[in-house]
Design an enzyme around this catalytic site. Structure first.
Site, PDB file in Angstrom:
ATOM      1  N   ASP A 182      -5.669  -3.127   2.887  1.00 20.35           N
ATOM      2  CA  ASP A 182      -5.300  -2.652   1.548  1.00 20.35           C
ATOM      3  C   ASP A 182      -6.428  -1.761   1.031  1.00 20.35           C
ATOM      4  O   ASP A 182      -7.558  -2.221   0.866  1.00 20.35           O
ATOM      5  CB  ASP A 182      -5.086  -3.852   0.621  1.00 20.35           C
ATOM      6  CG  ASP A 182      -4.397  -3.469  -0.681  1.00 20.35           C
ATOM      7  OD1 ASP A 182      -4.045  -2.288  -0.838  1.00 20.35           O
ATOM      8  OD2 ASP A 182      -4.208  -4.357  -1.532  1.00 20.35           O
ATOM      9  N   ASP A 196      -1.002   3.027   0.829  1.00 21.44           N
ATOM     10  CA  ASP A 196      -2.356   2.452   0.841  1.00 21.44           C
ATOM     11  C   ASP A 196      -2.447   1.047   1.403  1.00 21.44           C
ATOM     12  O   ASP A 196      -3.499   0.415   1.303  1.00 21.44           O
ATOM     13  CB  ASP A 196      -2.942   2.486  -0.570  1.00 21.44           C
ATOM     14  CG  ASP A 196      -2.119   1.675  -1.564  1.00 21.44           C
ATOM     15  OD1 ASP A 196      -0.960   1.357  -1.262  1.00 21.44           O
ATOM     16  OD2 ASP A 196      -2.654   1.363  -2.649  1.00 21.44           O
ATOM     17  N   GLU A 197      -1.385   0.532   2.005  1.00 21.23           N
ATOM     18  CA  GLU A 197      -1.501  -0.790   2.617  1.00 21.23           C
ATOM     19  C   GLU A 197      -0.539  -0.934   3.786  1.00 21.23           C
ATOM     20  O   GLU A 197       0.512  -0.302   3.832  1.00 21.23           O
ATOM     21  CB  GLU A 197      -1.271  -1.910   1.600  1.00 21.23           C
ATOM     22  CG  GLU A 197       0.096  -1.948   0.977  1.00 21.23           C
ATOM     23  CD  GLU A 197       0.293  -3.167   0.087  1.00 21.23           C
ATOM     24  OE1 GLU A 197      -0.138  -4.275   0.480  1.00 21.23           O
ATOM     25  OE2 GLU A 197       0.892  -3.015  -0.996  1.00 21.23           O
TER      26      GLU A 197
END
Length: 351
Positions: free
Chosen positions: A21, A115-116
């Protein structure tokens, strides 16, 4: 392959899963690319009256600024807050670079957003342990891209995701199988995946405040109070999550929505905006090469209440000639009661 056997008689495969993350991703990219913004409270979004914070730097979070917060509220919390407009093309490009690093270690990657992502490293391209792989990935993201990531490692997705958030920012945390139940028992129910504020309040009213108290509940009791999610909460409380990391996620819907600078009132104004949202939806359907048979209209009013209505047809939806009349039909059936409209949204999904 080792397994754990629980009271639910489910067999939980001991995979090696990493959840990566990125820390304050959009804001961190902006601070990386503009040294003058480093160390300052920053929000990605629009500062206008109806603006919303898309992301906040950790300097801004100290004041209580969070993503999805109204920009005006964010400015009241942090008068020195700096707003910058988002650059989605840049964030997508950086995300692709991050995934190139992932692919050095495994091709079993399930992105959750830009983003993860989850990585299954049970069988990977290196001889490293899962925790060492996560550490190497963090180091490469920092060294090659100038960004910070947090990583969680465990034997299932539920625990890996919790672990990545456990020591943010710049976190690295492993939940070992032999320590998992002890960790879960001490975990507040608010930190369980899928338990939001409303569900947490209901659990508190039932005397359930942590994993240990949740684990004492019978499956029947949880299903009675929380429906089908009761099974999910029961499994999580016992350390069970059988979901595999899916390397290719199947798109289930395509949609778009528009929040208006001024609340809409009047039938004509609503129809005009519905027309524009329909055209945007058609463009997105073309770009995604997606076809579905269910159209859903979403309306949010100025009091923030919300309604949705759907219709399913026999043939795929992708042309203006078909979509616009259906959207108007859903609008007529909404019974708007002269309410002022803050947001209009349309989406097409599989039936």
């Amino acid at each position: 392959r080792r397994v754990i056997v629980n009271t639910s008689n489910k067999r939980a495969i001991l995979r090696k899963i990493i959840h990566i993350d990125m820390d304050a991703f959009y804001a961190s990219v902006e601070q990386r690319d503009n040294p003058e913004l480093r160390g300052k409270p920053l929000a990605v979004g629009h500062a206008e009256q109806r603006g919303v914070v898309a992301a906040a730097s950790y300097e801004a979070r100290k004041y209580g600024v969070r993503s999805a917060m109204a920009s005006q509220k964010a400015k009241r919390l942090c008068p020195d807050l700096i707003f910058v407009h988002g650059r989605m093309d840049v964030y997508k490009s950086v995300s692709r670079q991050i995934h190139e690093i992932f692919h050095d270690y495994t091709d079993i990657i399930e992105p959750l957003s830009l983003d993860e992502a989850f990585l299954d490293v049970t069988e990977n391209k290196s001889s490293l342990l899962a925790t060492d792989i996560a550490r190497k990935i963090k180091e490469e993201i920092r060294g090659e891209l100038g960004l910070i990531a947090s990583a969680g490692i465990s034997y299932n997705k539920f625990l890996a995701k919790i672990a990545s958030d456990y020591r943010k920012p710049d976190g690295l945390y492993t939940i070992h199988p032999d320590k998992a139940q002890e960790f879960i028992d001490a975990l507040p129910v608010e930190m369980f995946w899928g338990i939001g504020k409303v569900t947490a309040r209901k659990m508190h009213s039932l005397g359930i405040h942590n994993g240990a108290e949740l684990r004492k509940c019978s499956l029947e009791m949880l299903k009675r109070n929380f429906g089908k999610n009761g099974t999910l909460y029961y499994d999580f409380a016992h350390g069970i999550d059988l979901r595999a990391v899916e390397a290719e996620r199947i798109r289930k819907s395509v949609g778009c929505e528009c929040t208006f600078e001024k609340d809409l009132s009047g039938h004509t104004a609503v129809i005009i905006e519905l027309y524009h949202v329909t055209l945007e939806l058609i463009e997105r359907l073309k770009r995604s090469d997606f076809k579905g048979r269910t159209l859903t209209l979403k309306i949010k009013f100025n009091d923030f209440s919300q309604r949705t209505k759907s219709i399913t047809v026999e043939n795929p939806l992708f042309t203006k000639e078909v979509l616009l009349p259906l959207a108007k039909k859903l609008l007529r059936e909404m019974d708007l009661e002269q309410k002022r409209i803050r947001l209009l949204g349309l989406s097409v999904s599989h039936a």
